[in-house]
Design a protein around this motif. Structure first.
Motif, PDB file in Angstrom:
ATOM      1  N   ILE A 104       0.841  -1.204   0.000  1.00 64.24           N
ATOM      2  CA  ILE A 104       0.000   0.000   0.000  1.00 64.24           C
ATOM      3  C   ILE A 104       0.872   1.249   0.000  1.00 64.24           C
ATOM      4  O   ILE A 104       0.607   2.213  -0.722  1.00 64.24           O
ATOM      5  N   ARG A 107       2.355   1.920  -3.435  1.00 63.46           N
ATOM      6  CA  ARG A 107       1.395   2.482  -4.392  1.00 63.46           C
ATOM      7  C   ARG A 107       0.998   3.910  -4.040  1.00 63.46           C
ATOM      8  O   ARG A 107       0.993   4.792  -4.900  1.00 63.46           O
ATOM      9  N   ASP A 108       0.650   4.166  -2.767  1.00 61.46           N
ATOM     10  CA  ASP A 108       0.073   5.455  -2.374  1.00 61.46           C
ATOM     11  C   ASP A 108       1.118   6.529  -2.076  1.00 61.46           C
ATOM     12  O   ASP A 108       0.870   7.715  -2.269  1.00 61.46           O
ATOM     13  N   CYS A 111      -0.568  10.164   2.236  1.00 63.04           N
ATOM     14  CA  CYS A 111      -2.005  10.303   2.444  1.00 63.04           C
ATOM     15  C   CYS A 111      -2.704  10.534   1.107  1.00 63.04           C
ATOM     16  O   CYS A 111      -2.304  11.389   0.319  1.00 63.04           O
ATOM     17  N   THR A 112      -3.756   9.767   0.855  1.00 60.15           N
ATOM     18  CA  THR A 112      -4.443   9.840  -0.430  1.00 60.15           C
ATOM     19  C   THR A 112      -5.633  10.798  -0.426  1.00 60.15           C
ATOM     20  O   THR A 112      -6.302  10.954  -1.449  1.00 60.15           O
ATOM     21  N   CYS A 123       1.290   8.183   8.050  1.00 56.26           N
ATOM     22  CA  CYS A 123      -0.042   7.710   7.677  1.00 56.26           C
ATOM     23  C   CYS A 123      -0.404   6.364   8.300  1.00 56.26           C
ATOM     24  O   CYS A 123       0.469   5.592   8.700  1.00 56.26           O
ATOM     25  N   THR A 143      -5.763   1.745   1.834  1.00 59.35           N
ATOM     26  CA  THR A 143      -5.165   2.987   1.366  1.00 59.35           C
ATOM     27  C   THR A 143      -4.593   3.750   2.556  1.00 59.35           C
ATOM     28  O   THR A 143      -4.945   3.477   3.705  1.00 59.35           O
ATOM     29  N   ILE A 162     -10.380   2.347  -5.090  1.00 63.86           N
ATOM     30  CA  ILE A 162      -8.965   1.986  -5.093  1.00 63.86           C
ATOM     31  C   ILE A 162      -8.606   1.215  -6.364  1.00 63.86           C
ATOM     32  O   ILE A 162      -9.138   0.135  -6.621  1.00 63.86           O
ATOM     33  N   GLU A 166      -3.784   4.248  -8.405  1.00 63.10           N
ATOM     34  CA  GLU A 166      -4.269   5.478  -7.794  1.00 63.10           C
ATOM     35  C   GLU A 166      -5.473   5.202  -6.897  1.00 63.10           C
ATOM     36  O   GLU A 166      -6.092   4.146  -6.981  1.00 63.10           O
ATOM     37  N   VAL A 167      -5.760   6.177  -6.042  1.00 66.12           N
ATOM     38  CA  VAL A 167      -6.921   6.124  -5.166  1.00 66.12           C
ATOM     39  C   VAL A 167      -7.755   7.367  -5.429  1.00 66.12           C
ATOM     40  O   VAL A 167      -7.232   8.490  -5.434  1.00 66.12           O
TER      41      VAL A 167
END
Length: 201
Positions: A104, A107-108, A111-112, A123, A143, A162, A166-167
């Motif tokens: 996670i 990818r992120d 903070c998304t 986070c 996320t 999700i 991207e989120v």
């Protein structure tokens, strides 16, 4: 929109949290052990439920705060009798495994929530579809959110969409499910394609 006093209090809590996770190589947040008693009906109830939870010291906290804590906590399910006596105790379990959180984070990166630039070490891993309604603890349903936006998401009922890279956040309040999902409900595997009104993080 926070007052200066609130901003200073939030900053102090962030410093304390940073100290508790200083030994984590992947910058993950370390959950502090806390015993909270909450009726199952309140835990899985609607966001406007007037119920509450109680800490081991007898402090009363609202149901929304208890749900936010449960999102990243080490959970020990316990069945309580009518006289508050423990009848059965389950095994402790962490919602997101270290390898899942690492994926996670990859990818992120932080903070998304739209407009937030908090990095991953600040986070918490958040379930898109809450675990208590059947959401899975996997990459497709996880996320990153900073502490402030984590609380906002739980209080407003915002739902993330999700994807692989991207989120996208649906900022319409109350989208997050609050009742248990059937085992075969597709939403339990994580939200699908984002709606038009969603905002990309």
């Amino acid at each position: 929109q926070r007052s200066p006093g609130k901003r200073r209090a939030d900053a102090l809590m962030e410093l304390i949290n940073a100290g508790t996770r200083a030994s984590e190589q992947d910058g993950g947040r370390v959950s502090v052990k806390a015993t909270i008693t909450i009726p199952l009906s309140v835990l899985i109830g609607s966001l406007v439920n007037a119920g509450h939870a109680v800490t081991a010291l007898g402090q009363i906290i609202d149901a929304g705060t208890a749900r936010a804590l449960a999102c990243t906590a080490r959970l020990v399910p316990m069945v309580i009798g009518t006289q508050s006596q423990p009848l059965d105790v389950g095994q402790a379990s962490r919602c997101f495994r270290p390898a899942t959180r690492a994926a996670i984070v990859k990818r992120d990166r932080g903070c998304t929530f739209p407009g937030c630039d908090r990095p991953a070490p600040w986070c918490e891993a958040h379930h898109g579809v809450p675990w208590w309604v059947g959401g899975r603890s996997d990459l497709a349903n996880g996320t990153l959110l900073c502490s402030r936006h984590h609380h906002i998401v739980h209080s407003k009922g915002y739902l993330p969409w999700i994807g692989d890279t991207e989120v996208v956040w649906d900022l319409v309040p109350g989208r997050m499910p609050t009742q248990p999902l059937p085992p075969d409900d597709p939403l339990a595997y994580g939200p699908g394609a984002p709606p038009d009104q969603a905002q990309t993080a």
